[in-house]
Design a protein around this motif. Structure first.
Motif, PDB file in Angstrom:
ATOM      1  N   ALA A  41     -20.235 -12.048  22.008  1.00  8.36           N
ATOM      2  CA  ALA A  41     -20.049 -12.571  20.312  1.00  8.36           C
ATOM      3  C   ALA A  41     -18.548 -13.535  20.962  1.00  8.36           C
ATOM      4  O   ALA A  41     -18.422 -14.416  20.689  1.00  8.36           O
ATOM      5  CB  ALA A  41     -19.399 -11.214  20.245  1.00  8.36           C
ATOM      6  N   ASN A  42     -18.133 -12.977  22.006  1.00  9.00           N
ATOM      7  CA  ASN A  42     -16.361 -13.937  22.681  1.00  9.00           C
ATOM      8  C   ASN A  42     -17.213 -15.603  23.182  1.00  9.00           C
ATOM      9  O   ASN A  42     -16.234 -16.159  23.186  1.00  9.00           O
ATOM     10  CB  ASN A  42     -16.009 -13.413  23.645  1.00  9.00           C
ATOM     11  CG  ASN A  42     -15.001 -12.073  23.486  1.00  9.00           C
ATOM     12  OD1 ASN A  42     -14.765 -12.281  22.491  1.00  9.00           O
ATOM     13  ND2 ASN A  42     -14.788 -11.287  24.313  1.00  9.00           N
ATOM     14  N   LEU A  99     -19.572 -17.203  21.654  1.00 10.88           N
ATOM     15  CA  LEU A  99     -19.958 -18.388  20.622  1.00 10.88           C
ATOM     16  C   LEU A  99     -18.414 -18.386  20.107  1.00 10.88           C
ATOM     17  O   LEU A  99     -17.995 -19.455  19.420  1.00 10.88           O
ATOM     18  CB  LEU A  99     -20.035 -17.552  19.554  1.00 10.88           C
ATOM     19  CG  LEU A  99     -21.750 -17.627  19.525  1.00 10.88           C
ATOM     20  CD1 LEU A  99     -22.255 -17.351  20.376  1.00 10.88           C
ATOM     21  CD2 LEU A  99     -22.458 -17.824  18.216  1.00 10.88           C
ATOM     22  N   LYS A 100     -17.296 -17.848  20.227  1.00  8.60           N
ATOM     23  CA  LYS A 100     -16.522 -17.994  19.728  1.00  8.60           C
ATOM     24  C   LYS A 100     -15.272 -19.161  20.341  1.00  8.60           C
ATOM     25  O   LYS A 100     -14.685 -20.528  20.149  1.00  8.60           O
ATOM     26  CB  LYS A 100     -14.911 -16.608  20.220  1.00  8.60           C
ATOM     27  CG  LYS A 100     -13.852 -16.999  19.570  1.00  8.60           C
ATOM     28  CD  LYS A 100     -13.022 -15.270  18.585  1.00  8.60           C
ATOM     29  CE  LYS A 100     -11.650 -15.959  18.412  1.00  8.60           C
ATOM     30  NZ  LYS A 100     -10.532 -14.576  18.585  1.00  8.60           N
ATOM     31  N   SER A 113     -19.154 -16.485  16.281  1.00  9.89           N
ATOM     32  CA  SER A 113     -18.765 -14.974  16.945  1.00  9.89           C
ATOM     33  C   SER A 113     -19.555 -14.189  16.235  1.00  9.89           C
ATOM     34  O   SER A 113     -20.010 -12.943  16.737  1.00  9.89           O
ATOM     35  CB  SER A 113     -17.774 -14.570  17.397  1.00  9.89           C
ATOM     36  OG  SER A 113     -16.734 -14.530  16.632  1.00  9.89           O
ATOM     37  N   TYR A 144     -18.604  -6.780  26.094  1.00 10.94           N
ATOM     38  CA  TYR A 144     -17.688  -7.154  25.430  1.00 10.94           C
ATOM     39  C   TYR A 144     -16.399  -6.677  24.438  1.00 10.94           C
ATOM     40  O   TYR A 144     -15.625  -6.760  24.975  1.00 10.94           O
ATOM     41  CB  TYR A 144     -18.748  -7.507  23.435  1.00 10.94           C
ATOM     42  CG  TYR A 144     -17.656  -7.949  22.397  1.00 10.94           C
ATOM     43  CD1 TYR A 144     -17.069  -8.891  22.856  1.00 10.94           C
ATOM     44  CD2 TYR A 144     -17.932  -6.471  21.963  1.00 10.94           C
ATOM     45  CE1 TYR A 144     -16.497  -9.372  21.773  1.00 10.94           C
ATOM     46  CE2 TYR A 144     -16.531  -6.646  20.608  1.00 10.94           C
ATOM     47  CZ  TYR A 144     -15.501  -7.958  20.888  1.00 10.94           C
ATOM     48  OH  TYR A 144     -15.166  -8.552  19.307  1.00 10.94           O
TER      49      TYR A 144
END
Length: 467
Positions: free
Chosen positions: A78-79, A81-82, A95, A337
């Motif tokens: 998630a981090n 893609l952000k 994300s 994460y």
């Protein structure tokens, strides 16, 4: 620069450790159990050929995308893609796609742990000789008794989840790397041992012909199942490969390493089939038994061939190790994460996530006994019911979770990752991370990520929903 980022969780000692880790994530119940029975159901060599083609055109590009995203960002999915989306001038809301993938991984782990627990149970049962000289009906009744006992299933589900959590809690080097250095060579040795044993049954060539004899008229029958299984076989779509890529050394070739993982996973699937089919034929069974192959047909086969008790123990240890190595890869993305976002210790994050998956997994346990009459999405007499107790059709709790994750969330997760790598990150960022010297090979890789894999995933997704 983004290429100089370092993961806060640590890194693999070498590219070979990444290969072991990624192969451990990919080689699970799908390779040892699902692939052989799908070969049996969908026509032998025609299915194998379609599977190999789809691995190359869909599975490898998605795995390539996940790995390069992970190593580029050195963070949890998630981090990752952000950060990379913002760097490329796009919205950080990408994300959410990875976050959904990590939730999917936990949902899969909740029922994967239950099935992994069955394999642990069967190691003991096989070792005691419970299947020696029994009939097929007796084995079927035995399996029915196993899954109808909620306390027994809960015990093995708990043991399997604890084993997975202990590895994750110890961290990348002391936990993941150290355990995978033992588990994966052990897995390969056991596969080869089973293959060697199958050659002594007198039915080895029968198994070879069954797997590789090509019948053109069966190609279309196995095409969509092969596409779906190729996608799921490599454990892509939930972020497991991405977080493993985040721990990958910078000087390692992503393309060469990913191809190596795909070859190893395919090798294990093929050898598993070659090892199991001769044993099935030796016991006079039908190799197209479907999902019951592992817990009904094979125990009967091992109980009625020479040295079957010993080889049966080896087989179920193999299944347990394969399931274990995949389970830890399902837990790691969300653990990473939450460690990054909350700064809570890895051990506590692992404990609470494992407990949550364990608790949710009780729904799968009860699906086979005290909740087996609970049905969802029932279409009865033209009337649709979201839930109905005692209905003839519909899905049980386990069926709902399996359908939602495997047929909806996994394809969408894979589509998100491959589109992100192909279109959002930017051509130069992808070129820098892949470090492919040949312009033609780079162009081919980008073409597969941008066009071929997304179209293939959409076809699989639409076909699964239509079915």
């Amino acid at each position: 620069m983004s290429t100089e980022k370092v993961s806060v969780h640590g890194s693999w000692a070498s590219r070979w450790v990444f290969i072991l880790a990624a192969t451990g994530s990919a080689v699970g119940l799908g390779s040892i159990w699902k692939f052989p029975y799908m070969v049996g159901v969908y026509g032998g060599g025609a299915f194998v050929l379609m599977f190999l083609v789809c691995i190359a055109l869909i599975g490898v590009p998605v795995m390539l995308a996940e790995t390069l995203i992970g190593r580029r960002a050195r963070q949890s999915p998630a981090n990752a893609l952000k950060v990379l989306a913002v760097e490329a001038g796009h919205s950080g809301k990408w994300s959410w796609g990875a976050f959904a993938g990590m939730i999917t991984a936990l949902l899969i782990l909740s029922f994967y742990s239950v099935v992994g627990g069955w394999s642990l149970d069967y190691i003991i049962d096989m070792g005691r000789g419970d299947f020696q000289g029994v009939t097929a009906d007796q084995v079927g009744a035995y399996f029915g008794n196993v899954i109808s006992d909620p306390w027994r299933l809960t015990l093995w589900h708990t043991i399997f989840m604890v084993l997975s959590a202990v590895v994750i809690a110890k961290g990348v080097v002391a936990g993941l790397e150290r355990s995978l250095r033992i588990m994966m060579p052990l897995l390969f040795v056991m596969v080869i041992v089973l293959l060697g044993y199958s050659m002594t049954t007198g039915h080895f060539m029968e198994g070879v012909h069954f797997m590789f004899d090509f019948h053109p008229e069966k190609v279309l029958d196995g095409l969509l199942p092969a596409m779906g299984h190729a996608f799921f076989s490599l454990s892509v779509g939930v972020g497991s490969i991405m977080i493993y890529g985040a721990y990958m050394p910078k000087n390692s070739s992503i393309s060469g390493t990913v191809v190596g993982v795909a070859l190893l996973d395919t090798f294990v699937s093929l050898v598993a089939g070659l090892a199991l089919f001769p044993i099935v034929f030796a016991a006079g069974l039908n190799p197209s038994e479907g999902p019951g192959l592992m817990f009904v047909s094979l125990p009967f086969a091992f109980g009625n061939v020479a040295f079957g008790q010993l080889m049966g123990v080896v087989f179920f240890v193999l299944v347990a190790v394969a399931a274990w190595s995949s389970a830890i890869s399902l837990l790691e993305p969300m653990v990473a994460y939450l460690v990054e976002r909350t700064k809570v210790s890895r051990a506590w994050v692992t404990f609470w996530l494992a407990f949550t998956c364990w608790f949710f997994g009780l729904g799968t346990v009860f699906s086979f006994n005290i909740w087996k009459e609970a049905k969802f999405f029932v279409n009865e007499g033209g009337m649709f019911h979201l839930y109905q107790w005692g209905a003839a059709g519909g899905l049980d709790f386990f069926g709902v979770i399996d359908f939602f994750t495997s047929r909806i969330m996994l394809p969408l997760g894979g589509l998100c990752f491959v589109v992100f790598a192909g279109w959002i990150m930017g051509r130069e960022a992808v070129r820098d991370e892949l470090s492919i010297r040949s312009p033609a090979l780079f162009a081919l890789s980008l073409f597969l990520m941008r066009y071929v894999a997304p179209i293939g995933i959409l076809v699989v997704f639409a076909a699964q929903l239509w079915k």
